[in-house]
Motif scaffolding. Structure first.
Motif, PDB file in Angstrom:
ATOM      1  N   GLU A  40       0.836  -1.237  -0.083  1.00  0.00           N
ATOM      2  CA  GLU A  40       0.090  -0.086  -0.101  1.00  0.00           C
ATOM      3  C   GLU A  40       0.734   1.223   0.161  1.00  0.00           C
ATOM      4  OE1 GLU A  40      -2.986   2.457   3.149  1.00  0.00           O
ATOM      5  OE2 GLU A  40      -2.124   0.408   3.411  1.00  0.00           O
ATOM      6  N   SER A  41       0.485   2.124  -0.891  1.00  0.00           N
ATOM      7  CA  SER A  41       1.184   3.593  -0.957  1.00  0.00           C
ATOM      8  C   SER A  41       0.329   4.379   0.307  1.00  0.00           C
ATOM      9  CB  SER A  41       0.790   4.388  -2.144  1.00  0.00           C
ATOM     10  OG  SER A  41       1.193   5.633  -2.044  1.00  0.00           O
ATOM     11  N   LYS A  42       1.398   4.859   1.311  1.00  0.00           N
ATOM     12  CA  LYS A  42       0.623   5.749   2.402  1.00  0.00           C
ATOM     13  C   LYS A  42       0.157   6.858   1.675  1.00  0.00           C
ATOM     14  CE  LYS A  42       3.401   4.029   6.325  1.00  0.00           C
ATOM     15  NZ  LYS A  42       4.499   4.513   7.090  1.00  0.00           N
ATOM     16  N   ALA A  43       0.976   7.394   0.749  1.00  0.00           N
ATOM     17  CA  ALA A  43       0.602   8.617   0.281  1.00  0.00           C
ATOM     18  C   ALA A  43      -0.801   8.838  -0.161  1.00  0.00           C
ATOM     19  CB  ALA A  43       1.602   9.121  -0.664  1.00  0.00           C
ATOM     20  N   THR A  44      -1.255   7.776  -1.112  1.00  0.00           N
ATOM     21  CA  THR A  44      -2.426   7.687  -1.958  1.00  0.00           C
ATOM     22  C   THR A  44      -3.585   6.804  -1.383  1.00  0.00           C
ATOM     23  OG1 THR A  44      -1.655   6.077  -3.451  1.00  0.00           O
ATOM     24  CG2 THR A  44      -1.022   8.333  -3.764  1.00  0.00           C
ATOM     25  N   GLY A  45      -2.857   5.630  -0.426  1.00  0.00           N
ATOM     26  CA  GLY A  45      -3.933   4.481  -0.503  1.00  0.00           C
ATOM     27  C   GLY A  45      -4.424   3.550  -1.488  1.00  0.00           C
ATOM     28  N   ASP A  46      -3.600   3.874  -2.666  1.00  0.00           N
ATOM     29  CA  ASP A  46      -3.359   2.754  -3.735  1.00  0.00           C
ATOM     30  C   ASP A  46      -2.698   1.543  -3.240  1.00  0.00           C
ATOM     31  OD1 ASP A  46      -5.071   4.522  -5.066  1.00  0.00           O
ATOM     32  OD2 ASP A  46      -3.518   5.190  -6.193  1.00  0.00           O
ATOM     33  N   ALA A  47      -3.052   0.249  -3.793  1.00  0.00           N
ATOM     34  CA  ALA A  47      -2.495  -0.932  -3.218  1.00  0.00           C
ATOM     35  C   ALA A  47      -2.451  -2.066  -4.121  1.00  0.00           C
ATOM     36  CB  ALA A  47      -3.301  -1.298  -1.993  1.00  0.00           C
ATOM     37  N   LEU A  48      -1.478  -2.858  -4.301  1.00  0.00           N
ATOM     38  CA  LEU A  48      -1.207  -3.980  -5.229  1.00  0.00           C
ATOM     39  C   LEU A  48      -1.405  -5.183  -4.332  1.00  0.00           C
ATOM     40  CD1 LEU A  48      -0.491  -4.785  -8.049  1.00  0.00           C
ATOM     41  CD2 LEU A  48       1.981  -5.168  -7.081  1.00  0.00           C
ATOM     42  N   LEU A  49      -2.453  -6.045  -4.623  1.00  0.00           N
ATOM     43  CA  LEU A  49      -2.470  -7.449  -3.909  1.00  0.00           C
ATOM     44  C   LEU A  49      -1.863  -8.383  -4.583  1.00  0.00           C
ATOM     45  CD1 LEU A  49      -4.112  -9.627  -2.121  1.00  0.00           C
ATOM     46  CD2 LEU A  49      -5.892  -9.386  -4.070  1.00  0.00           C
ATOM     47  N   ILE A  50      -0.779  -8.961  -4.056  1.00  0.00           N
ATOM     48  CA  ILE A  50       0.077 -10.101  -4.492  1.00  0.00           C
ATOM     49  C   ILE A  50      -0.544 -11.517  -4.012  1.00  0.00           C
ATOM     50  CG2 ILE A  50       2.287 -11.026  -4.564  1.00  0.00           C
ATOM     51  CD1 ILE A  50       3.507  -8.205  -4.211  1.00  0.00           C
ATOM     52  N   ASP A  51      -0.865 -12.257  -4.977  1.00  0.00           N
ATOM     53  CA  ASP A  51      -1.441 -13.604  -4.996  1.00  0.00           C
ATOM     54  C   ASP A  51      -2.607 -13.964  -4.057  1.00  0.00           C
ATOM     55  OD1 ASP A  51       1.066 -14.772  -6.367  1.00  0.00           O
ATOM     56  OD2 ASP A  51       1.881 -15.525  -4.681  1.00  0.00           O
ATOM     57  N   ALA A  52      -3.587 -13.907  -5.031  1.00  0.00           N
ATOM     58  CA  ALA A  52      -5.104 -14.138  -4.490  1.00  0.00           C
ATOM     59  C   ALA A  52      -5.126 -15.668  -4.327  1.00  0.00           C
ATOM     60  CB  ALA A  52      -6.128 -13.486  -5.572  1.00  0.00           C
ATOM     61  N   ALA A  53      -4.400 -16.159  -3.257  1.00  0.00           N
ATOM     62  CA  ALA A  53      -4.240 -17.455  -3.298  1.00  0.00           C
ATOM     63  C   ALA A  53      -5.381 -18.323  -2.891  1.00  0.00           C
ATOM     64  CB  ALA A  53      -2.859 -17.965  -2.231  1.00  0.00           C
ATOM     65  N   ALA A  54      -5.960 -18.094  -2.080  1.00  0.00           N
ATOM     66  CA  ALA A  54      -7.356 -18.913  -1.571  1.00  0.00           C
ATOM     67  C   ALA A  54      -8.228 -17.741  -0.434  1.00  0.00           C
ATOM     68  CB  ALA A  54      -6.958 -20.127  -0.789  1.00  0.00           C
ATOM     69  N   ASP A  55      -9.383 -18.420  -0.347  1.00  0.00           N
ATOM     70  CA  ASP A  55     -10.056 -17.972   0.739  1.00  0.00           C
ATOM     71  C   ASP A  55     -10.412 -16.343   0.400  1.00  0.00           C
ATOM     72  OD1 ASP A  55     -11.565 -17.373   3.059  1.00  0.00           O
ATOM     73  OD2 ASP A  55      -9.994 -18.429   4.389  1.00  0.00           O
ATOM     74  N   TRP A  56     -11.257 -16.135  -0.571  1.00  0.00           N
ATOM     75  CA  TRP A  56     -11.453 -14.705  -1.030  1.00  0.00           C
ATOM     76  C   TRP A  56     -12.013 -13.917   0.118  1.00  0.00           C
ATOM     77  CZ3 TRP A  56     -10.194 -10.522  -2.808  1.00  0.00           C
ATOM     78  CH2 TRP A  56     -11.029  -9.456  -2.848  1.00  0.00           C
ATOM     79  N   PRO A  57     -13.022 -14.203   0.973  1.00  0.00           N
ATOM     80  CA  PRO A  57     -13.476 -13.493   2.106  1.00  0.00           C
ATOM     81  C   PRO A  57     -12.506 -13.107   2.924  1.00  0.00           C
ATOM     82  CG  PRO A  57     -14.910 -15.725   1.724  1.00  0.00           C
ATOM     83  CD  PRO A  57     -13.648 -15.833   0.900  1.00  0.00           C
ATOM     84  N   LYS A  58     -11.407 -14.143   3.517  1.00  0.00           N
ATOM     85  CA  LYS A  58     -10.158 -13.285   4.282  1.00  0.00           C
ATOM     86  C   LYS A  58      -9.479 -12.368   3.347  1.00  0.00           C
ATOM     87  CE  LYS A  58      -9.998 -16.895   7.436  1.00  0.00           C
ATOM     88  NZ  LYS A  58     -10.731 -16.145   8.871  1.00  0.00           N
ATOM     89  N   LEU A  59      -9.214 -12.642   2.232  1.00  0.00           N
ATOM     90  CA  LEU A  59      -8.516 -11.456   1.502  1.00  0.00           C
ATOM     91  C   LEU A  59      -9.545 -10.253   1.379  1.00  0.00           C
ATOM     92  CD1 LEU A  59      -6.868 -13.840  -1.389  1.00  0.00           C
ATOM     93  CD2 LEU A  59      -5.970 -13.038   0.774  1.00  0.00           C
ATOM     94  N   GLN A  60     -10.542 -10.372   1.001  1.00  0.00           N
ATOM     95  CA  GLN A  60     -11.542  -9.223   0.930  1.00  0.00           C
ATOM     96  C   GLN A  60     -11.298  -8.426   2.117  1.00  0.00           C
ATOM     97  OE1 GLN A  60     -15.474 -10.000  -0.028  1.00  0.00           O
ATOM     98  NE2 GLN A  60     -15.605  -8.227  -1.348  1.00  0.00           N
ATOM     99  N   GLN A  61     -11.473  -9.097   3.345  1.00  0.00           N
ATOM    100  CA  GLN A  61     -11.178  -8.316   4.497  1.00  0.00           C
ATOM    101  C   GLN A  61      -9.848  -7.550   4.545  1.00  0.00           C
ATOM    102  OE1 GLN A  61     -10.755 -10.660   8.110  1.00  0.00           O
ATOM    103  NE2 GLN A  61     -12.179  -9.602   9.109  1.00  0.00           N
TER     104      GLN A  61
END
Length: 220
Positions: A40-61
């Motif tokens: 996450e960039s602190k300046a903008t709040g923009d972020a990159l998710l690396i490896d959407a591996a499993a358990d989307w509800p936990k990743l979504q959180q």
């Protein structure tokens, strides 16, 4: 959320680490204990998710308090892509993967990456290193924070105590992977570089560097 020590447990809390102008989120998901990360960039709040591996509800959180602008996949193996379709459907953002792995990933890849490519995330520049041998198109992602410290997300190419597996598929090659890890990771990053692997605990380049010859001699 708990204090960051890099030791996350399957199904456990998100750990968050502040590093200069960036914030790193780490969570362990799925039956194979995969690490998923958010840069996450602190300046903008923009972020990159690396490896959407499993358990989307936990990743979504995990991504609920940032603005995800892309999803990067370190390599083609299903344990690293199990929640990718759900993540893309929910977030509607570009996806990134190595050019030589993209066709083997069920979810279409927006941008195919090669060695030396970059991804812009807010004020952060994410650099891409192509590492062959575990899969043909594995990509390690890295950035340097505002304090000059490097952070390397190695997928399944580099772990505490060794490199990734090379004895399960016909496209795998130990000589190729050890050469690429030596040249493109140990050759490019200093000893203070923090390493965030696809499974297990964090390490540093300096911790692992003295063992490189031992790994090469043992053949795994």
């Amino acid at each position: 959320m708990t204090r960051y020590d890099g030791k996350v447990q399957p199904g456990g809390d998100v750990q968050i680490r502040d590093v200069g102008n960036a914030r790193i989120h780490k969570r362990n998901v799925g039956s194979m204990g995969n690490n998923a990360y958010v840069i996450e960039s602190k300046a903008t709040g923009d972020a990159l998710l690396i490896d959407a591996a499993a358990d989307w509800p936990k990743l979504q959180q995990m991504v609920s308090w940032v603005n995800v602008v892309g999803i990067a996949t370190t390599h083609r193996h299903q344990d690293h892509t199990g929640a990718l379709a759900d993540a893309v459907a929910a977030l509607d953002v570009p996806t990134y993967a190595g050019a030589d792995d993209a066709d083997a990933i069920e979810q279409p890849t927006t941008t195919r990456l090669s060695d030396g490519d970059t991804i812009e995330v807010g004020d952060l520049r994410i650099d891409c290193a192509h590492l062959r041998g575990h899969t043909p198109g594995s990509i390690a992602f890295s950035f340097t924070d505002a304090d000059g410290h490097s952070h390397l997300f190695s997928g399944d190419t580099l772990f505490p105590g060794g490199i990734g597996a090379t004895n399960h598929y016909d496209y795998q090659s130990f000589p190729q992977l050890i050469d690429d890890v030596e040249e493109r990771l140990f050759g490019r990053f200093d000893d203070e570089t923090w390493v965030y692997p696809g499974h297990g605990d964090d390490t540093t380049i300096g911790t692992e560097r003295p063992s490189l010859d031992e790994w090469r001699n043992r053949g795994w």
